[in-house]
Enzyme design. Structure first.
Site, PDB file in Angstrom:
ATOM      1  N   HIS A 123      13.772  23.321  -3.812  1.00  0.00           N
ATOM      2  CA  HIS A 123      12.749  24.622  -4.336  1.00  0.00           C
ATOM      3  C   HIS A 123      12.123  24.634  -3.332  1.00  0.00           C
ATOM      4  O   HIS A 123      11.799  23.371  -2.384  1.00  0.00           O
ATOM      5  CB  HIS A 123      12.224  24.065  -5.511  1.00  0.00           C
ATOM      6  CG  HIS A 123      13.053  23.449  -7.048  1.00  0.00           C
ATOM      7  ND1 HIS A 123      12.878  22.849  -7.663  1.00  0.00           N
ATOM      8  CD2 HIS A 123      13.702  25.108  -7.318  1.00  0.00           C
ATOM      9  CE1 HIS A 123      13.821  22.520  -8.929  1.00  0.00           C
ATOM     10  NE2 HIS A 123      14.363  24.008  -8.280  1.00  0.00           N
ATOM     11  N   GLU A 163       0.971  -1.352  -0.349  1.00  0.00           N
ATOM     12  CA  GLU A 163       0.340  -0.484  -0.088  1.00  0.00           C
ATOM     13  C   GLU A 163       0.764   1.175   0.031  1.00  0.00           C
ATOM     14  O   GLU A 163       1.674   1.496   0.694  1.00  0.00           O
ATOM     15  CB  GLU A 163      -0.352   0.105   1.114  1.00  0.00           C
ATOM     16  CG  GLU A 163      -2.171   0.953   1.550  1.00  0.00           C
ATOM     17  CD  GLU A 163      -2.953   0.385   2.477  1.00  0.00           C
ATOM     18  OE1 GLU A 163      -2.564   0.589   3.899  1.00  0.00           O
ATOM     19  OE2 GLU A 163      -4.207  -0.129   2.462  1.00  0.00           O
ATOM     20  N   TYR A 218       5.618  12.597  -6.513  1.00  0.00           N
ATOM     21  CA  TYR A 218       5.823  13.550  -5.077  1.00  0.00           C
ATOM     22  C   TYR A 218       4.350  13.319  -5.992  1.00  0.00           C
ATOM     23  O   TYR A 218       3.450  14.150  -6.624  1.00  0.00           O
ATOM     24  CB  TYR A 218       6.489  14.617  -4.906  1.00  0.00           C
ATOM     25  CG  TYR A 218       6.819  15.320  -6.166  1.00  0.00           C
ATOM     26  CD1 TYR A 218       5.898  16.391  -6.195  1.00  0.00           C
ATOM     27  CD2 TYR A 218       7.100  15.032  -7.249  1.00  0.00           C
ATOM     28  CE1 TYR A 218       6.865  17.290  -7.192  1.00  0.00           C
ATOM     29  CE2 TYR A 218       7.528  15.789  -8.150  1.00  0.00           C
ATOM     30  CZ  TYR A 218       7.294  16.991  -7.958  1.00  0.00           C
ATOM     31  OH  TYR A 218       7.463  18.378  -9.141  1.00  0.00           O
ATOM     32  N   LYS A 238       4.644  17.638   1.082  1.00  0.00           N
ATOM     33  CA  LYS A 238       5.202  16.849  -0.330  1.00  0.00           C
ATOM     34  C   LYS A 238       5.981  15.488   0.183  1.00  0.00           C
ATOM     35  O   LYS A 238       6.655  15.001   1.442  1.00  0.00           O
ATOM     36  CB  LYS A 238       6.639  16.699  -1.263  1.00  0.00           C
ATOM     37  CG  LYS A 238       6.198  18.830  -1.873  1.00  0.00           C
ATOM     38  CD  LYS A 238       7.908  18.932  -2.726  1.00  0.00           C
ATOM     39  CE  LYS A 238       7.633  19.918  -3.723  1.00  0.00           C
ATOM     40  NZ  LYS A 238       9.085  20.039  -3.784  1.00  0.00           N
ATOM     41  N   ASP A 280      17.904  26.668 -12.320  1.00  0.00           N
ATOM     42  CA  ASP A 280      18.415  25.844 -11.061  1.00  0.00           C
ATOM     43  C   ASP A 280      19.720  26.569 -11.162  1.00  0.00           C
ATOM     44  O   ASP A 280      20.274  25.979  -9.835  1.00  0.00           O
ATOM     45  CB  ASP A 280      18.255  24.371 -11.121  1.00  0.00           C
ATOM     46  CG  ASP A 280      17.211  24.145 -10.985  1.00  0.00           C
ATOM     47  OD1 ASP A 280      16.526  25.187 -10.120  1.00  0.00           O
ATOM     48  OD2 ASP A 280      16.620  23.089 -10.363  1.00  0.00           O
TER      49      ASP A 280
END
Length: 191
Positions: A61, A28, A131, A71, A169
């Protein structure tokens, strides 16, 4: 699921309970009730996925203010080093980070609460990274700090000459020069 606490409160590693047999495996990957009970109540509203090659580094970030995001991240193919940096002004762990290897083999997940900058480097030939976010993406609310800020002491596990960055970046400020920090005392969670 087994929840492993890290050296920064609220940042946790999750190991799912995996059922193996001759056919393969089953587990799960997310259960809202168990997550709320063992970690904290969070309502995820957006799922994202990226595929990257070796040396790609995405980060560090975050999203600002009411668009800040928690997240829950995992790797479904390959291997990455995932990093969360505490950018909550006034926090006892401000400027510290947690780094964890996530892979399709260990099936670990990593929860990064609001108030942290997040990034990852790809350690395998390719990696598929997923994510969940508890707020929708808002481009006007983007923030970031330099992946190679020497004050952060992050070992990304790839040689710097092999790092592949997006143009954006390549130009983020170090933490000390960031124009935005979270407030450690503020409650950023609402359901």
């Amino acid at each position: 699921m087994n929840v492993i606490k890290t050296n920064i409160e609220g940042v946790v590693i999750i190991e799912p309970r995996i059922f193996l047999d001759e056919r393969g495996y089953f587990y799960e990957s997310y259960n809202q009730q168990e997550f709320d009970e063992k970690i904290r109540p969070v309502r995820f509203v957006q799922d994202n996925q990226s595929k990257s090659t070796y040396g790609v580094l995405r980060g560090l970030h975050f999203q600002k203010d009411e668009h800040s995001q928690s997240k829950l991240v995992r790797v479904v193919e390959g291997r990455v080093l995932d990093v969360a940096v505490d950018i909550r002004q006034g926090s006892p762990t401000f400027g510290q980070h947690v780094a964890v290897e996530l892979s399709s083999e260990n099936q670990r997940q990593f929860f990064i609460p609001k108030g942290f900058a997040h990034g990852f480097s790809v350690l395998s030939e390719t990696a598929v990274f997923q994510y969940k976010c508890d707020e929708f993406y808002c481009p006007e609310s983007e923030g970031a700090i330099a992946w190679d800020d020497p004050a952060l002491h992050i070992d990304w596990k790839i040689p710097s000459e092999k790092v592949i960055l997006s143009p954006k970046d390549s130009h983020h400020p170090p933490l000390k020069d960031s124009d935005y920090l979270f407030d450690y005392g503020k409650d950023y969670y609402r359901l």
